[in-house]
Motif scaffolding. Structure first.
Motif, PDB file in Angstrom:
ATOM      1  N   THR A 176       0.834  -1.209   0.000  1.00 25.87           N
ATOM      2  CA  THR A 176       0.000   0.000   0.000  1.00 25.87           C
ATOM      3  C   THR A 176       0.866   1.256   0.000  1.00 25.87           C
ATOM      4  O   THR A 176       2.100   1.199   0.086  1.00 25.87           O
ATOM      5  N   ASP A 177       0.188   2.386  -0.103  1.00 29.97           N
ATOM      6  CA  ASP A 177       0.887   3.673  -0.155  1.00 29.97           C
ATOM      7  C   ASP A 177       1.697   3.962   1.106  1.00 29.97           C
ATOM      8  O   ASP A 177       2.637   4.766   1.080  1.00 29.97           O
ATOM      9  N   HIS A 178       1.366   3.311   2.238  1.00 30.09           N
ATOM     10  CA  HIS A 178       2.146   3.546   3.461  1.00 30.09           C
ATOM     11  C   HIS A 178       3.609   3.144   3.253  1.00 30.09           C
ATOM     12  O   HIS A 178       4.523   3.826   3.716  1.00 30.09           O
ATOM     13  N   VAL A 179       3.818   2.042   2.543  1.00 30.93           N
ATOM     14  CA  VAL A 179       5.182   1.560   2.319  1.00 30.93           C
ATOM     15  C   VAL A 179       5.872   2.431   1.272  1.00 30.93           C
ATOM     16  O   VAL A 179       7.020   2.868   1.463  1.00 30.93           O
ATOM     17  N   GLU A 180       5.208   2.693   0.146  1.00 33.63           N
ATOM     18  CA  GLU A 180       5.827   3.516  -0.896  1.00 33.63           C
ATOM     19  C   GLU A 180       6.082   4.940  -0.414  1.00 33.63           C
ATOM     20  O   GLU A 180       7.119   5.542  -0.742  1.00 33.63           O
ATOM     21  N   GLY A 181       5.140   5.489   0.366  1.00 34.60           N
ATOM     22  CA  GLY A 181       5.328   6.842   0.884  1.00 34.60           C
ATOM     23  C   GLY A 181       6.559   6.926   1.776  1.00 34.60           C
ATOM     24  O   GLY A 181       7.329   7.892   1.700  1.00 34.60           O
ATOM     25  N   ARG A 182       6.772   5.913   2.598  1.00 38.24           N
ATOM     26  CA  ARG A 182       7.958   5.887   3.458  1.00 38.24           C
ATOM     27  C   ARG A 182       9.225   5.803   2.620  1.00 38.24           C
ATOM     28  O   ARG A 182      10.218   6.494   2.897  1.00 38.24           O
ATOM     29  N   ALA A 183       9.246   4.951   1.586  1.00 42.80           N
ATOM     30  CA  ALA A 183      10.421   4.832   0.727  1.00 42.80           C
ATOM     31  C   ALA A 183      10.747   6.177   0.062  1.00 42.80           C
ATOM     32  O   ALA A 183      11.922   6.580  -0.013  1.00 42.80           O
ATOM     33  N   THR A 184       9.715   6.897  -0.399  1.00 47.37           N
ATOM     34  CA  THR A 184       9.929   8.186  -1.053  1.00 47.37           C
ATOM     35  C   THR A 184      10.492   9.221  -0.085  1.00 47.37           C
ATOM     36  O   THR A 184      11.438   9.958  -0.416  1.00 47.37           O
ATOM     37  N   VAL A 185       9.932   9.268   1.100  1.00 49.50           N
ATOM     38  CA  VAL A 185      10.394  10.245   2.098  1.00 49.50           C
ATOM     39  C   VAL A 185      11.824   9.938   2.523  1.00 49.50           C
ATOM     40  O   VAL A 185      12.640  10.860   2.708  1.00 49.50           O
ATOM     41  N   ASP A 186      12.171   8.667   2.654  1.00 46.80           N
ATOM     42  CA  ASP A 186      13.542   8.320   3.017  1.00 46.80           C
ATOM     43  C   ASP A 186      14.531   8.806   1.961  1.00 46.80           C
ATOM     44  O   ASP A 186      15.644   9.266   2.288  1.00 46.80           O
ATOM     45  N   LEU A 187      14.153   8.724   0.675  1.00 43.72           N
ATOM     46  CA  LEU A 187      15.031   9.237  -0.382  1.00 43.72           C
ATOM     47  C   LEU A 187      15.142  10.759  -0.309  1.00 43.72           C
ATOM     48  O   LEU A 187      16.243  11.321  -0.423  1.00 43.72           O
ATOM     49  N   ILE A 188      14.003  11.420  -0.138  1.00 40.39           N
ATOM     50  CA  ILE A 188      14.009  12.891  -0.057  1.00 40.39           C
ATOM     51  C   ILE A 188      14.844  13.359   1.132  1.00 40.39           C
ATOM     52  O   ILE A 188      15.629  14.320   1.022  1.00 40.39           O
ATOM     53  N   LYS A 189      14.712  12.683   2.266  1.00 40.06           N
ATOM     54  CA  LYS A 189      15.504  13.039   3.446  1.00 40.06           C
ATOM     55  C   LYS A 189      16.984  12.776   3.184  1.00 40.06           C
ATOM     56  O   LYS A 189      17.856  13.576   3.580  1.00 40.06           O
ATOM     57  N   ASN A 190      17.296  11.655   2.535  1.00 38.92           N
ATOM     58  CA  ASN A 190      18.676  11.315   2.208  1.00 38.92           C
ATOM     59  C   ASN A 190      19.316  12.392   1.328  1.00 38.92           C
ATOM     60  O   ASN A 190      20.524  12.655   1.420  1.00 38.92           O
ATOM     61  N   ASP A 191      18.498  13.033   0.481  1.00 40.73           N
ATOM     62  CA  ASP A 191      18.994  14.108  -0.387  1.00 40.73           C
ATOM     63  C   ASP A 191      19.099  15.454   0.326  1.00 40.73           C
ATOM     64  O   ASP A 191      19.500  16.455  -0.299  1.00 40.73           O
ATOM     65  N   GLY A 192      18.719  15.492   1.606  1.00 38.15           N
ATOM     66  CA  GLY A 192      18.894  16.713   2.391  1.00 38.15           C
ATOM     67  C   GLY A 192      17.812  17.756   2.217  1.00 38.15           C
ATOM     68  O   GLY A 192      18.025  18.941   2.538  1.00 38.15           O
ATOM     69  N   LYS A 193      16.616  17.381   1.775  1.00 38.07           N
ATOM     70  CA  LYS A 193      15.541  18.351   1.571  1.00 38.07           C
ATOM     71  C   LYS A 193      14.829  18.648   2.891  1.00 38.07           C
ATOM     72  O   LYS A 193      14.602  17.747   3.707  1.00 38.07           O
ATOM     73  N   LYS A 194      14.442  19.909   3.046  1.00 34.24           N
ATOM     74  CA  LYS A 194      13.796  20.358   4.282  1.00 34.24           C
ATOM     75  C   LYS A 194      12.295  20.600   4.115  1.00 34.24           C
ATOM     76  O   LYS A 194      11.561  20.600   5.100  1.00 34.24           O
TER      77      LYS A 194
END
Length: 539
Positions: free
Chosen positions: A272-290
């Motif tokens: 479900t979107d809960h898993v994909e949403g977490r994967a996306t946020v982890d990438l965005i955080k890894n890229d240093g976005k605020k």
């Protein structure tokens, strides 16, 4: 025509008499030597009759030869004869070897050899161009059982329906799913001994109303297993009807967590979107976005992704603005992009734009290049547009993606080594689809294999509870191309690793794998992210 009919009648007459006397002999009524002599005399007599028929006036068939109606009066039934003729022509006319004969009464090897010789003579006649009268005679061959081809009617027919977006939004996944299903059904029919699978595909155009109409059509025809639909809005449109009619529905693309309901007839082979949403946020955080500015299509699936990204980002201390939601039928994205540009400008640096939609995302990126300030943010996508051909075919969309981080987008990843282990299968599906098949398309392949197993196990008269139980049992720990399937309490795939795909320009623009995400112990909690980036361009 007369000669073909006469020849068939003669051979059948000889066959029936020979088999009849052989069957009697095996019961002990006549010594084997006597039967052999009688059979040889019969063949000599038939040869003499054929010579007489070749003489002037004898081509019409001769008075001593029994006619086809005399041998088998029912053979003239037109519709039945046509069906039997078609099956024989598939075996004989196509150049395939004749079907193997089954064991004969008494296990008499000599009888088997003579019967095989007679059948060879029949096949030589059948390979000639057939006139109308010979077609009826050919049907008689099958009606009398002289050839031992397995009857297709002896197999249980398993009907499978599919609701796919072959045209319009979602057509990328729809067409790869169709290819995957067609290959899966072909393989199943080679593997199953007591069942034959047929596939009926309905094009929904990713329209919930068309999906409901397609579901009603298939369910009304008695279909008990439907693969798809691939969007959450379509799944929502058919959910109640599936539960009422007791039809198994297995989606390969729906991710909306709001549709996760226990003990219903809806199963989903993707997380479900809960898993994909977490994967996306982890990438965005890894890229240093605020800060994240969301832009999403107004439907159940993409709304769910936007909500999950917002929840996961907020939990990680990342600011999420109001963003903008556009209608599914939007063609002019000017207002949406102006609203996003204002929020990007207000956020300042280290800003991400999260864009969740389908193939129309190509138009959004193309239009974004002409809006001032949008190229100052890094843009990320959702699974609905990942690997979509429309994006790499649009030069303006490609140019904007290059400026803004290559538009990394998540898709469920195949297990390590799966591409090598299943290389031939992946190549076959990709060639049929004329596009690279991803894990969502392969989820359709796995869904039909598990679903057919469940239908066969449950039986033709199974009710909804029995079908659901059979499917759950068949899916439990099923190991396929996409890895081991584990369903949660709602019948949805519990978790999976993801790969990030980006639009990279090497010799030409194409999607390339640029990172991975591996879930932790809690599939909706933080996972492990790796980034490799686009391949370097040789200068």
């Amino acid at each position: 025509m007369g000669r073909d009919v006469a020849m068939l009648a003669q051979v059948l007459h000889t066959t029936l008499r020979a088999i009849g006397s052989e069957a009697a002999g095996t019961a002990g009524s006549e010594p084997l030597t006597t039967r052999k002599r009688a059979y040889a005399a019969e063949l000599r007599a038939q040869s003499a009759e054929r010579r007489d028929q070749r003489a002037p006036g004898g081509a019409s068939g001769g008075s001593g030869v029994p006619t086809v109606p005399q041998l088998c009066p029912s053979a003239a039934a037109g519709a039945d004869a046509g069906r039997k003729v078609s099956r024989v022509l598939e075996t004989v006319g196509g150049g395939n070897p004749p079907p193997e004969a089954g064991p004969l009464p008494g296990n008499d090897q000599g009888m088997a050899q003579r019967r095989g010789g007679v059948e060879s003579r029949i096949l030589r006649v059948l390979r000639r161009p057939l006139a109308d009268g010979a077609v009826v005679a050919l049907a008689s061959v099958f009606a009398l059982g002289t050839l031992s081809a397995p009857a297709q009617s002896s197999k249980t027919e398993v009907r499978v329906g599919a609701l796919l977006s072959i045209t319009g939004a979602g057509s990328s996944l729809g067409n790869t799913s169709r290819a995957a299903l067609e290959v899966a059904v072909k393989r199943l029919n080679h593997q199953l001994k007591n069942a034959h699978v047929t596939l009926d595909i309905v094009d929904t155009g990713q329209d919930p109303d068309r999906a409901k109409a397609g579901f009603d059509k298939l369910a009304g025809e008695g279909v008990k297993l439907i693969i798809g639909p691939q969007s959450s809005s379509e799944v929502a449109a058919i959910m109640d009807a599936a539960n009422q009619r007791g039809v198994l529905v297995v989606s390969q693309g729906s991710t909306a967590s709001s549709l996760g309901i226990p003990n219903d007839m809806i199963f989903r082979f993707v997380p479900t979107d809960h898993v994909e949403g977490r994967a996306t946020v982890d990438l965005i955080k890894n890229d240093g976005k605020k800060t994240i500015v969301p832009l999403w299509r107004n439907d159940r699936g993409n709304q769910g992704l936007a909500d999950s990204v917002r929840a996961a980002a907020t939990a990680e201390g990342i600011t999420v603005t109001d963003g903008f939601r556009y209608a599914p039928n939007t063609t002019d994205f000017g207002a949406a992009l102006q609203a996003v540009a204002q929020q990007v400008a207000k956020a300042g640096g280290d800003t991400a734009v999260y864009l969740a939609g389908f193939e129309e995302v190509a138009d959004v990126l193309a239009a974004a290049g002409s809006v001032q300030g949008l190229d100052q943010a890094t843009w990320y996508g959702g699974d609905g547009s990942a690997q979509a051909k429309q994006l790499v075919d649009d030069a303006q969309a490609v140019a904007f993606a290059e400026k803004t981080g290559s538009f990394p987008s998540p898709l469920v990843a195949l297990p390590k080594g799966a591409e090598n282990r299943h290389h031939a299968l992946l190549k076959q599906i990709t060639r049929r689809a004329k596009a690279t098949v991803d894990a969502f398309g392969l989820a359709a392949y796995e869904a039909v294999r598990v679903g057919v197993r469940a239908l066969v196990a449950a039986g033709a008269n199974a009710d909804a509870a029995a079908l659901r139980s059979a499917f759950t049992n068949a899916a439990d720990d099923y190991k396929g191309i996409t890895g081991k399937i584990e369903l949660d309490q709602n019948g949805d795939r519990a978790s999976a690793p993801y790969a990030f795909w980006s639009i990279c320009f090497k010799k030409s623009p194409a999607w390339h794998r640029t990172g991975t995400w591996t879930p932790g112990a809690d599939p909706t909690g933080p996972g492990r992210t790796t980034v490799t980036g686009c391949p370097k361009t040789k200068t």
